[in-house]
Each structure stands twice: as C-alpha cells, then as structure tokens.
Motif scaffolding. Structure first.
Motif, mmCIF file in Angstrom:
data_model
loop_
_atom_site.group_PDB
_atom_site.id
_atom_site.type_symbol
_atom_site.label_atom_id
_atom_site.label_comp_id
_atom_site.label_asym_id
_atom_site.label_seq_id
_atom_site.Cartn_x
_atom_site.Cartn_y
_atom_site.Cartn_z
ATOM 1 N N ARG A 164 27.071 -27.233 57.292
ATOM 2 C CA ARG A 164 27.355 -28.668 57.189
ATOM 3 C C ARG A 164 28.208 -28.976 55.966
ATOM 4 N NH1 ARG A 164 21.153 -30.505 58.569
ATOM 5 N NH2 ARG A 164 21.404 -30.750 60.846
ATOM 6 N N MET A 165 27.868 -28.358 54.841
ATOM 7 C CA MET A 165 28.627 -28.612 53.629
ATOM 8 C C MET A 165 30.055 -28.083 53.755
ATOM 9 S SD MET A 165 27.549 -27.704 49.734
ATOM 10 C CE MET A 165 28.592 -28.212 48.363
ATOM 11 N N ALA A 166 30.215 -26.918 54.387
ATOM 12 C CA ALA A 166 31.552 -26.360 54.567
ATOM 13 C C ALA A 166 32.410 -27.248 55.465
ATOM 14 C CB ALA A 166 31.453 -24.951 55.152
ATOM 15 N N VAL A 167 31.809 -27.783 56.524
ATOM 16 C CA VAL A 167 32.554 -28.674 57.429
ATOM 17 C C VAL A 167 32.925 -29.963 56.708
ATOM 18 C CG1 VAL A 167 32.346 -30.090 59.510
ATOM 19 C CG2 VAL A 167 31.613 -27.701 59.544
ATOM 20 N N ASP A 168 32.019 -30.432 55.855
ATOM 21 C CA ASP A 168 32.255 -31.690 55.142
ATOM 22 C C ASP A 168 33.267 -31.539 54.014
ATOM 23 O OD1 ASP A 168 31.802 -34.415 54.421
ATOM 24 O OD2 ASP A 168 30.488 -33.724 52.810
ATOM 25 N N LYS A 169 33.148 -30.449 53.245
ATOM 26 C CA LYS A 169 33.944 -30.317 52.026
ATOM 27 C C LYS A 169 34.917 -29.147 52.031
ATOM 28 C CE LYS A 169 30.612 -32.551 48.980
ATOM 29 N NZ LYS A 169 29.899 -32.485 47.682
ATOM 30 N N GLY A 170 34.861 -28.335 53.072
ATOM 31 C CA GLY A 170 35.706 -27.147 53.101
ATOM 32 C C GLY A 170 34.894 -25.911 52.818
ATOM 33 N N ALA A 171 35.296 -24.805 53.420
ATOM 34 C CA ALA A 171 34.596 -23.544 53.213
ATOM 35 C C ALA A 171 34.699 -23.136 51.755
ATOM 36 C CB ALA A 171 35.190 -22.465 54.122
ATOM 37 N N PRO A 172 33.690 -22.454 51.228
ATOM 38 C CA PRO A 172 33.701 -22.090 49.810
ATOM 39 C C PRO A 172 34.827 -21.137 49.478
ATOM 40 C CG PRO A 172 31.948 -20.948 50.967
ATOM 41 C CD PRO A 172 32.501 -21.960 51.917
ATOM 42 N N ASP A 173 35.260 -21.203 48.235
ATOM 43 C CA ASP A 173 36.282 -20.297 47.748
ATOM 44 C C ASP A 173 36.088 -20.132 46.258
ATOM 45 O OD1 ASP A 173 38.367 -18.558 47.764
ATOM 46 O OD2 ASP A 173 39.857 -19.971 48.508
ATOM 47 N N SER A 174 36.698 -19.112 45.697
ATOM 48 C CA SER A 174 36.545 -18.860 44.277
ATOM 49 C C SER A 174 37.268 -19.914 43.452
ATOM 50 C CB SER A 174 37.100 -17.478 43.927
ATOM 51 O OG SER A 174 36.356 -16.460 44.550
ATOM 52 N N SER A 175 36.763 -20.137 42.239
ATOM 53 C CA SER A 175 37.384 -21.034 41.274
ATOM 54 C C SER A 175 38.211 -20.189 40.320
ATOM 55 C CB SER A 175 36.295 -21.800 40.506
ATOM 56 O OG SER A 175 36.838 -22.524 39.440
ATOM 57 N N HIS A 176 39.526 -20.286 40.391
ATOM 58 C CA HIS A 176 40.397 -19.389 39.641
ATOM 59 C C HIS A 176 40.512 -19.780 38.182
ATOM 60 C CE1 HIS A 176 42.280 -16.723 42.683
ATOM 61 N NE2 HIS A 176 41.815 -17.643 43.493
ATOM 62 N N ALA A 177 40.552 -18.747 37.336
ATOM 63 C CA ALA A 177 40.815 -18.965 35.920
ATOM 64 C C ALA A 177 42.255 -19.438 35.745
ATOM 65 C CB ALA A 177 40.596 -17.668 35.143
ATOM 66 N N GLY A 178 42.454 -20.380 34.850
ATOM 67 C CA GLY A 178 43.786 -20.918 34.627
ATOM 68 C C GLY A 178 44.629 -20.033 33.727
ATOM 69 N N ARG A 179 45.949 -20.170 33.837
ATOM 70 C CA ARG A 179 46.857 -19.370 33.020
ATOM 71 C C ARG A 179 46.663 -19.663 31.532
ATOM 72 N NH1 ARG A 179 53.092 -19.336 34.643
ATOM 73 N NH2 ARG A 179 52.104 -18.298 36.432
ATOM 74 N N ALA A 180 46.429 -20.926 31.200
ATOM 75 C CA ALA A 180 46.233 -21.293 29.799
ATOM 76 C C ALA A 180 44.995 -20.601 29.225
ATOM 77 C CB ALA A 180 46.098 -22.811 29.664
ATOM 78 N N GLU A 181 43.978 -20.463 30.056
ATOM 79 C CA GLU A 181 42.747 -19.796 29.640
ATOM 80 C C GLU A 181 43.025 -18.340 29.272
ATOM 81 O OE1 GLU A 181 38.193 -19.654 31.478
ATOM 82 O OE2 GLU A 181 39.876 -20.309 32.706
#
Length: 546
Positions: free
Chosen positions: A273-290
């Motif tokens: 239900r959450m995936a249909v509502d908000k999108g399937a999960p995916d990784s949170s990428h580290a930013g270039r500045a980080e």
C-alpha cells in the motif's frame, strides 16, 4: 560454568578450548534446533573457502551452539599454508578479486540459486505423501546447507572493500567511521527493499481500478494477496512474480524457526500500500557535496587512493545483503514450509501440540518422527519451544572460556596480506562492536548509524511474528535485524537496535533508506517502552522521550 540470571537451569559451558564470543548480532534469539544443527559446519566451510582464495591468514569462524545461541572463535590458517597465502593475497589485491566474485555472482551463482529456490518452492508439500514429504524435507535441508555455505563463501568480497575504506579513511582523517559512513549510502538498492518485480506490481496496480480498490479494502491481508495473484492480466502476472520472490523469505531472521513473509501477510500488504501510494522504495544517495567535504579532510597525497577505495566500497555494497537474501534467507523459508507441513500432520495425529514445534527437532529426530517414532513427544517439544522463546542473547555471557584478546599484530607481514587482514579485522569489528556510550534514565545512547531525526511511536519488536504491529512512521526498536528485514523497512520512520556496529545490517539499511538509525544501544529493548512517543537522533546517537 556460567548460568543465565533468572534461568539457572541453563548452563553455559565453553564448547572447547580458547575464547568463544557470543554472536548477538546475527542470533539475538536462540536458533531452532533444526537450523542450529546445520549452520556451524556449512558456515565454516563457506568462510574457510573465501579466506583461502583471498590469502587471508584465517581459516574462518568456527561456530558452536550453546543453549541455541551462537558462540564463535577465529580459526587461524594452518602454518604450512601461510607462504602460499602471501602470494594469493598479493594477487587478490592487485586483481581486485572481489570484482570478479561479484561478476560471477551476477552471471552464475545468483541465477542458479534462484532457479533452485523456485524449483523447490513450486512443490506444494501438502500434496505429497508422507514418504514423498520426507524426501522433500531432505532435499530442502541439503539445499539450505548449500545456501548457508554459498552465503559465507562471499564474505570476503562483501567485507574487504568496505573494511579497507573504513580503515584507510579513519587513518587519513582521524574521523570516527560514523562520521563518514553515510558517503556509502545509495549503492545497495536491495537494502532499501527495492525490487524490479515490486516496481512492476506497483505500476500494474496503479493502472487497474479494481486492483487499487482491492488493495485499499478491509479484506483480510492474506485474501488480498491471493486475489492479486489470481487477478487476470498484468496485475496477476506482476503479483505472482513479486510474491514468488518474497513470500518464503524469512521476515527478519536467518533461522527457519522464525516466520516467513507470507506468514505475516499484513506486513506485505502494508508495504505494498505504501509503495503504491508513495512509490516503491529506493536508496537515498549520498550527495556530491557530502563526498567532497570528506575528501577535503584526506591529505592531498592520498586523495587518489581515497577515490579508488570509495569506488570499490560502493561497487561492492550490494553484496552485503544480496548474498544472504538470494541464498540462505530464501532457502530457510522453503525448508520451513516443508517442516511445517510435517508439523501439521503430526498435530492432526495428536503427536504435536503446534506445527511450529517441529523446528525444535534436529534432522535426525525429524527422520525418526517420519518413520513413526514417538520420541521426542509433544510435551518435550513444547518445552523446547518455551525454552527457546524465553531466552535472549542479552541474558547470556558475552564470552565463554578464556577472556577475549585482540588480533595478533600485523607488523612484519607482506604489505598485501597485512592490508587485507586489516580490512577484514576492521569490517568484523564494525559488524559486531556495540556502542561504548552509556545510557541513563532519560536517554538511550548508541552508535550513530544514519543521520537525521524522527519522532514517532516506539514499537518494541521481539520477533518477526510481531511485525504486523508496525504502522507507518513507527520507530522500530529491536535486538537486531537481518537482510530479510528489508521488506518492512518502508513502513518505519527510524530504527534502533540493541546490538551491532556500523556494518551491521540495521546500520546499512537505515543509511540506504535515509532514515535515522542508532545501533548497538545494548538496553534499547529493555529501557524503551512499547507505545511510547520518542525522538531518535541518528546524528548524535541518542533516543529521548518526545
């Protein structure tokens, strides 16, 4: 001899000479007798194989079950093999052997494992005669042993690149690993619960009003999943493909004594239900500045090495979870299904009180029961189940036998083997070492695993069967997590564990999904009250009342 406080009838004797360390990270609860009989030899065989291939001066980790809990000791390589291993280590480092291992995993090993899982999974144990069921259980057991070995045959590939990165960056910058581990975030989508089959199912449901209505309905979760699977067209095909992969994975364990995902269908439905509502999960990428901010802390003469080590650690990140998810986490669920069918038949015959008690038998006892033996009886197996449920790793001594001592110095070793041994030692330490922070009455403290803050309701979960209590945005407070936990990750807002370090599964998945995570707290499950509203600060490693 040591005794568990409050369980004086349980003796904890060393299983052999030397020092034996408790593995509370992978085994917060006792292993079932069935699985615990198989695990030590299969695990050792796999780990020993990869240690030899990489030229490590180890023959692996030897596990022994004491009251169902795993104690291990490091086994050094045989002295006569050391000269050969020096050469292997040099070649492994020069060729980046882990990359060829990952390529072999993708091209050969994982596809073959999936094919074997699917073939065994396609057999419905309830349709088999007693004799056929016995043969099926044997095949599932042999398959599980192979998959445990397969999982640990890839330990070096999963651990060495990240251990090398941690050890080197710590040396160059003087920073604690918790300060820079987030730069590895985003390179293991499977750790955030991402599956291509889930993407396809989400798209099919969104495009189908009937499927959307079914998913949103108040029907029983198991019925919702069955009706999605049997739906015509794209929905049914996508649901079948997704459920075939996840249904018989263990939900949050490495032990077939614990529930599979399909046994807690409300978790699958809530996550869907959450995936249909908000999108399937995916990784949170580290930013270039980080990354650049960290790189600036590295002395100029080491920055090219930093770039290379970061690339290797990121490239191999997904191996951490994939080697378990596509090996023993899945195979154990398939074996559990077969054993539960036997349990159901024994219950119907009055020879067992509950089907799940069958996992309290070892394989020889299961064979005997299939042949008509009356021992172990229903009462004895019920008592074994009660004993397993009442014992936790937090009750057991942290070591048995001689006091632990540190690893031998690496001075004088050839550079390649010294570097790989340092990398493995760093990775193992980052996996097992809990926080040294001290909690008090108002604040629980642990290792900062993933930055950020979140306030939500604490759900103190003692086992996978309780995952159905999780609601969106809750804080999961538990002893530990494993690869199989990834299915429930999208539901939670933060993660807190008693055990584990920066390379524990809980630390990795909280980083990958970009939720606050604090690990190795030691007292989280005992001090945080279920249902309390708490704030998790993943940056400082503190949990406080909200």
């Amino acid at each position: 001899m040591a005794h568990v406080q409050g369980s004086a009838h349980l003796a904890f004797d060393p299983p052999g000479p030397g020092s034996w360390l408790l593995d509370a990270v992978h085994m917060p609860r006792p292993f079932s007798r069935y699985h615990g009989t198989l695990f030590p030899s299969a695990m050792f065989a796999g780990f020993s194989e990869c240690c030899s291939r990489y030229g490590l001066l180890l023959d692996g980790l030897q596990y022994s079950m004491v009251q169902g809990l795993g104690y291990f000791q490091v086994i050094p390589a045989e002295p006569e093999s050391v000269p050969e291993r020096f050469g292997k280590a040099e070649k492994a480092l020069a060729s980046k052997l882990w990359r060829s291992d990952l390529d072999r995993w993708d091209r050969e090993v994982k596809p073959a494992a999936v094919k074997q899982h699917m073939a065994l999974q396609a057999i419905d144990p309830s349709k088999l005669s007693d004799e056929e069921l016995g043969h099926h259980i044997e095949r599932c057991t042999e398959h599980l042993s192979r998959m445990v070995k397969q999982h640990h045959a890839f330990n070096a590939a999963a651990m060495l690149p990240v251990g090398d990165f941690i050890a080197s960056v710590s040396e160059w910058t003087g920073l604690p690993p918790s300060a820079f581990m987030p730069v590895l975030r985003g390179f293991s989508p499977v750790s955030a619960g991402h599956l291509g089959e889930l993407d396809q199912l989400v798209a099919a449901i969104r495009a189908n009003p009937q499927a959307l209505a079914l998913l949103a309905s108040s029907a029983e979760p198991g019925d919702i999943l069955a009706r999605l699977r049997s739906a015509p067209g794209d929905v049914g095909a996508a649901a079948t493909a997704y459920l075939d992969i996840v249904s018989y994975r263990l939900l949050d364990s490495l032990d077939l004594g614990d529930a599979t995902a399909i046994e807690v269908p409300e978790v699958l439905v809530s996550s869907l239900r959450m995936a249909v509502d908000k999108g399937a999960p995916d990784s949170s990428h580290a930013g270039r500045a980080e990354v650049e901010k960290l790189r600036e802390r590295v002395p100029a003469e080491h920055r090219a090495n930093f770039d290379e080590l970061l690339e290797e650690a990121r490239h191999m990140s997904r191996m951490r979870d994939e080697r378990g998810l596509y090996s023993d986490v899945w195979a154990a669920g398939i074996a559990r299904r077969a054993l539960l069918e036997l349990g159901n038949r024994l219950v119907a015959q009055g020879r067992l009180h509950e089907a799940a008690h069958i996992v309290g038998c070892d394989p020889d006892e299961v064979r005997a029961l299939l042949s008509g033996a009356t021992s172990p009886g229903a009462d004895e197996l019920a008592e074994r189940a009660d004993d397993r449920a009442s014992l936790h790793a937090s009750d057991a001594p942290p070591f048995l036998g001689e006091p632990p001592h540190g690893p031998p110095p690496l001075d004088g070793l050839p550079p390649a083997v010294a570097r790989l041994m340092r990398a493995m030692g760093t990775a193992v330490g980052a996996l097992f070492e809990p926080s040294q922070a001290t909690s008090d009455a108002g604040t629980v403290r642990g290792t900062s695993a993933s930055p950020g803050t979140h306030t939500g309701i604490a759900r103190v979960i003692n086992g996978p069967a309780e995952f159905g209590r999780l609601q969106q945005g809750d804080v999961l407070v538990t002893a530990t997590t494993t690869e199989a936990f990834n299915i429930v990750l999208p539901l939670i807002g933060a993660l807190v564990t008693d055990t584990g370090g920066l390379l524990s599964h809980a630390a990795i998945v909280s980083r990958e999904y970009g939720i606050p995570g604090v690990v190795g707290c030691k007292v989280a499950t005992s001090q945080i009250k279920d249902g309390a509203r708490i704030t998790v600060n993943g940056t400082t490693g503190e949990i406080t009342p909200a």
